[in-house]
Design a protein around this motif. Structure first.
Motif, PDB file in Angstrom:
ATOM      1  N   ARG A   1      -2.946 -25.206   4.799  1.00  0.00           N
ATOM      2  CA  ARG A   1      -3.724 -24.491   3.776  1.00  0.00           C
ATOM      3  C   ARG A   1      -3.198 -24.791   2.391  1.00  0.00           C
ATOM      4  O   ARG A   1      -2.007 -25.006   2.192  1.00  0.00           O
ATOM      5  CB  ARG A   1      -3.672 -22.993   4.041  1.00  0.00           C
ATOM      6  N   LYS A   2      -4.090 -24.790   1.427  1.00  0.00           N
ATOM      7  CA  LYS A   2      -3.705 -25.047   0.038  1.00  0.00           C
ATOM      8  C   LYS A   2      -2.951 -23.843  -0.523  1.00  0.00           C
ATOM      9  O   LYS A   2      -3.197 -22.707  -0.120  1.00  0.00           O
ATOM     10  CB  LYS A   2      -4.958 -25.281  -0.806  1.00  0.00           C
ATOM     11  N   PRO A   3      -2.059 -24.089  -1.490  1.00  0.00           N
ATOM     12  CA  PRO A   3      -1.403 -22.965  -2.173  1.00  0.00           C
ATOM     13  C   PRO A   3      -2.445 -22.119  -2.912  1.00  0.00           C
ATOM     14  O   PRO A   3      -3.483 -22.634  -3.334  1.00  0.00           O
ATOM     15  CB  PRO A   3      -0.459 -23.634  -3.158  1.00  0.00           C
ATOM     16  N   PHE A   4      -2.147 -20.838  -3.089  1.00  0.00           N
ATOM     17  CA  PHE A   4      -3.086 -19.967  -3.785  1.00  0.00           C
ATOM     18  C   PHE A   4      -2.358 -19.142  -4.839  1.00  0.00           C
ATOM     19  O   PHE A   4      -1.154 -18.987  -4.809  1.00  0.00           O
ATOM     20  CB  PHE A   4      -3.845 -19.069  -2.803  1.00  0.00           C
ATOM     21  N   TRP A   5      -3.134 -18.667  -5.802  1.00  0.00           N
ATOM     22  CA  TRP A   5      -2.646 -17.839  -6.893  1.00  0.00           C
ATOM     23  C   TRP A   5      -3.315 -16.483  -6.831  1.00  0.00           C
ATOM     24  O   TRP A   5      -4.390 -16.335  -6.295  1.00  0.00           O
ATOM     25  CB  TRP A   5      -2.944 -18.503  -8.230  1.00  0.00           C
ATOM     26  N   SER A   6      -2.629 -15.518  -7.407  1.00  0.00           N
ATOM     27  CA  SER A   6      -3.131 -14.156  -7.374  1.00  0.00           C
ATOM     28  C   SER A   6      -2.944 -13.527  -8.739  1.00  0.00           C
ATOM     29  O   SER A   6      -2.023 -13.826  -9.444  1.00  0.00           O
ATOM     30  CB  SER A   6      -2.365 -13.395  -6.307  1.00  0.00           C
TER      31      SER A   6
ATOM     32  N   PHE B   1      -8.974 -15.359 -15.679  1.00  0.00           N
ATOM     33  CA  PHE B   1      -9.175 -13.957 -15.348  1.00  0.00           C
ATOM     34  C   PHE B   1      -7.994 -13.110 -15.838  1.00  0.00           C
ATOM     35  O   PHE B   1      -8.175 -12.070 -16.458  1.00  0.00           O
ATOM     36  CB  PHE B   1      -9.346 -13.814 -13.832  1.00  0.00           C
ATOM     37  N   SER B   2      -6.779 -13.564 -15.568  1.00  0.00           N
ATOM     38  CA  SER B   2      -5.592 -12.800 -15.963  1.00  0.00           C
ATOM     39  C   SER B   2      -5.445 -12.751 -17.485  1.00  0.00           C
ATOM     40  O   SER B   2      -5.053 -11.727 -18.035  1.00  0.00           O
ATOM     41  CB  SER B   2      -4.333 -13.356 -15.301  1.00  0.00           C
ATOM     42  N   ASP B   3      -5.762 -13.833 -18.168  1.00  0.00           N
ATOM     43  CA  ASP B   3      -5.723 -13.829 -19.637  1.00  0.00           C
ATOM     44  C   ASP B   3      -6.755 -12.856 -20.214  1.00  0.00           C
ATOM     45  O   ASP B   3      -6.500 -12.171 -21.197  1.00  0.00           O
ATOM     46  CB  ASP B   3      -5.981 -15.223 -20.191  1.00  0.00           C
ATOM     47  N   LEU B   4      -7.914 -12.806 -19.592  1.00  0.00           N
ATOM     48  CA  LEU B   4      -8.996 -11.931 -20.060  1.00  0.00           C
ATOM     49  C   LEU B   4      -8.582 -10.460 -20.008  1.00  0.00           C
ATOM     50  O   LEU B   4      -8.909  -9.684 -20.898  1.00  0.00           O
ATOM     51  CB  LEU B   4     -10.240 -12.163 -19.199  1.00  0.00           C
ATOM     52  N   PHE B   5      -7.815 -10.094 -18.966  1.00  0.00           N
ATOM     53  CA  PHE B   5      -7.421  -8.699 -18.795  1.00  0.00           C
ATOM     54  C   PHE B   5      -5.968  -8.419 -19.160  1.00  0.00           C
ATOM     55  O   PHE B   5      -5.493  -7.294 -19.010  1.00  0.00           O
ATOM     56  CB  PHE B   5      -7.697  -8.257 -17.350  1.00  0.00           C
ATOM     57  N   GLY B   6      -5.245  -9.433 -19.615  1.00  0.00           N
ATOM     58  CA  GLY B   6      -3.873  -9.236 -20.058  1.00  0.00           C
ATOM     59  C   GLY B   6      -2.898  -8.931 -18.938  1.00  0.00           C
ATOM     60  O   GLY B   6      -2.000  -8.110 -19.103  1.00  0.00           O
ATOM     61  N   VAL B   7      -3.087  -9.584 -17.804  1.00  0.00           N
ATOM     62  CA  VAL B   7      -2.184  -9.408 -16.662  1.00  0.00           C
ATOM     63  C   VAL B   7      -1.597 -10.761 -16.277  1.00  0.00           C
ATOM     64  O   VAL B   7      -2.025 -11.801 -16.764  1.00  0.00           O
ATOM     65  CB  VAL B   7      -2.909  -8.761 -15.462  1.00  0.00           C
ATOM     66  N   ARG B   8      -0.613 -10.750 -15.367  1.00  0.00           N
ATOM     67  CA  ARG B   8       0.045 -11.985 -14.945  1.00  0.00           C
ATOM     68  C   ARG B   8      -0.768 -12.744 -13.910  1.00  0.00           C
ATOM     69  O   ARG B   8      -1.451 -12.151 -13.086  1.00  0.00           O
ATOM     70  CB  ARG B   8       1.398 -11.665 -14.313  1.00  0.00           C
ATOM     71  N   CYS B   9      -0.598 -14.048 -13.937  1.00  0.00           N
ATOM     72  CA  CYS B   9      -1.101 -14.927 -12.884  1.00  0.00           C
ATOM     73  C   CYS B   9       0.111 -15.301 -12.043  1.00  0.00           C
ATOM     74  O   CYS B   9       1.032 -15.944 -12.530  1.00  0.00           O
ATOM     75  CB  CYS B   9      -1.738 -16.164 -13.496  1.00  0.00           C
ATOM     76  N   ASN B  10       0.151 -14.857 -10.786  1.00  0.00           N
ATOM     77  CA  ASN B  10       1.302 -15.078  -9.911  1.00  0.00           C
ATOM     78  C   ASN B  10       1.014 -16.187  -8.907  1.00  0.00           C
ATOM     79  O   ASN B  10      -0.092 -16.316  -8.421  1.00  0.00           O
ATOM     80  CB  ASN B  10       1.636 -13.797  -9.153  1.00  0.00           C
TER      81      ASN B  10
ATOM     82  N   PRO C   1      -5.170   2.788  -8.081  1.00  0.00           N
ATOM     83  CA  PRO C   1      -6.233   1.808  -7.830  1.00  0.00           C
ATOM     84  C   PRO C   1      -5.745   0.393  -8.138  1.00  0.00           C
ATOM     85  O   PRO C   1      -4.985   0.182  -9.083  1.00  0.00           O
ATOM     86  CB  PRO C   1      -7.349   2.214  -8.778  1.00  0.00           C
ATOM     87  N   ARG C   2      -6.189  -0.556  -7.346  1.00  0.00           N
ATOM     88  CA  ARG C   2      -5.756  -1.947  -7.522  1.00  0.00           C
ATOM     89  C   ARG C   2      -6.942  -2.878  -7.315  1.00  0.00           C
ATOM     90  O   ARG C   2      -7.708  -2.715  -6.373  1.00  0.00           O
ATOM     91  CB  ARG C   2      -4.675  -2.274  -6.524  1.00  0.00           C
ATOM     92  N   VAL C   3      -7.045  -3.864  -8.205  1.00  0.00           N
ATOM     93  CA  VAL C   3      -8.037  -4.931  -8.076  1.00  0.00           C
ATOM     94  C   VAL C   3      -7.266  -6.234  -8.036  1.00  0.00           C
ATOM     95  O   VAL C   3      -6.406  -6.473  -8.881  1.00  0.00           O
ATOM     96  CB  VAL C   3      -9.025  -4.929  -9.265  1.00  0.00           C
ATOM     97  N   GLN C   4      -7.553  -7.076  -7.047  1.00  0.00           N
ATOM     98  CA  GLN C   4      -6.825  -8.326  -6.906  1.00  0.00           C
ATOM     99  C   GLN C   4      -7.805  -9.476  -6.746  1.00  0.00           C
ATOM    100  O   GLN C   4      -8.791  -9.377  -6.031  1.00  0.00           O
ATOM    101  CB  GLN C   4      -5.914  -8.266  -5.685  1.00  0.00           C
ATOM    102  N   LEU C   5      -7.505 -10.567  -7.429  1.00  0.00           N
ATOM    103  CA  LEU C   5      -8.259 -11.803  -7.296  1.00  0.00           C
ATOM    104  C   LEU C   5      -7.298 -12.841  -6.744  1.00  0.00           C
ATOM    105  O   LEU C   5      -6.209 -13.032  -7.287  1.00  0.00           O
ATOM    106  CB  LEU C   5      -8.802 -12.248  -8.661  1.00  0.00           C
ATOM    107  N   GLN C   6      -7.676 -13.509  -5.669  1.00  0.00           N
ATOM    108  CA  GLN C   6      -6.789 -14.468  -5.019  1.00  0.00           C
ATOM    109  C   GLN C   6      -7.603 -15.697  -4.638  1.00  0.00           C
ATOM    110  O   GLN C   6      -8.596 -15.585  -3.927  1.00  0.00           O
ATOM    111  CB  GLN C   6      -6.178 -13.823  -3.784  1.00  0.00           C
ATOM    112  N   MET C   7      -7.181 -16.862  -5.152  1.00  0.00           N
ATOM    113  CA  MET C   7      -7.894 -18.096  -4.832  1.00  0.00           C
ATOM    114  C   MET C   7      -7.026 -19.315  -5.096  1.00  0.00           C
ATOM    115  O   MET C   7      -5.948 -19.198  -5.680  1.00  0.00           O
ATOM    116  CB  MET C   7      -9.218 -18.177  -5.590  1.00  0.00           C
ATOM    117  N   THR C   8      -7.495 -20.488  -4.686  1.00  0.00           N
ATOM    118  CA  THR C   8      -6.716 -21.713  -4.830  1.00  0.00           C
ATOM    119  C   THR C   8      -6.909 -22.392  -6.183  1.00  0.00           C
ATOM    120  O   THR C   8      -6.175 -23.316  -6.504  1.00  0.00           O
ATOM    121  CB  THR C   8      -7.081 -22.719  -3.714  1.00  0.00           C
ATOM    122  N   ASP C   9      -7.863 -21.956  -6.984  1.00  0.00           N
ATOM    123  CA  ASP C   9      -8.112 -22.538  -8.304  1.00  0.00           C
ATOM    124  C   ASP C   9      -7.313 -21.789  -9.364  1.00  0.00           C
ATOM    125  O   ASP C   9      -7.737 -20.741  -9.859  1.00  0.00           O
ATOM    126  CB  ASP C   9      -9.599 -22.490  -8.652  1.00  0.00           C
ATOM    127  N   ARG C  10      -6.159 -22.344  -9.714  1.00  0.00           N
ATOM    128  CA  ARG C  10      -5.277 -21.652 -10.651  1.00  0.00           C
ATOM    129  C   ARG C  10      -5.946 -21.430 -12.003  1.00  0.00           C
ATOM    130  O   ARG C  10      -5.766 -20.382 -12.618  1.00  0.00           O
ATOM    131  CB  ARG C  10      -3.979 -22.422 -10.842  1.00  0.00           C
TER     132      ARG C  10
END
Length: 66
Positions: A61-66, A41-50, A26-35
């Motif tokens: 288009r603006k750069p985005f983070w995931s 979100f990534s700090d809250l769940f202990g995962v990387r912000c890429n 299972p995978r949950v992904q959040l992707q948006m332009t607001d780093r």
């Protein structure tokens, strides 16, 4: 432990900007332009912000983070 406010924020983010899928599991992904939001979100769940990622097909288009 997530506060009730954090649960609401996470639910809203995932409903609007999230992706639920299955790759090797299972995978949950959040992707948006607001780093800063993706970083929170990534700090809250202990995962990387890429990122930043760019859309090579559309350079306006603006750069985005995931």
């Amino acid at each position: 432990m997530l506060s009730i406010v954090d649960v609401g924020r996470v639910a809203g983010l995932l409903e609007g900007e999230g992706h639920f899928g299955f790759y090797t599991g299972p995978r949950v992904q959040l992707q948006m332009t607001d780093r800063d939001v993706v970083q929170w979100f990534s700090d809250l769940f202990g995962v990387r912000c890429n990122g930043p990622y760019t859309d090579k097909r559309n350079d306006r288009r603006k750069p985005f983070w995931s």
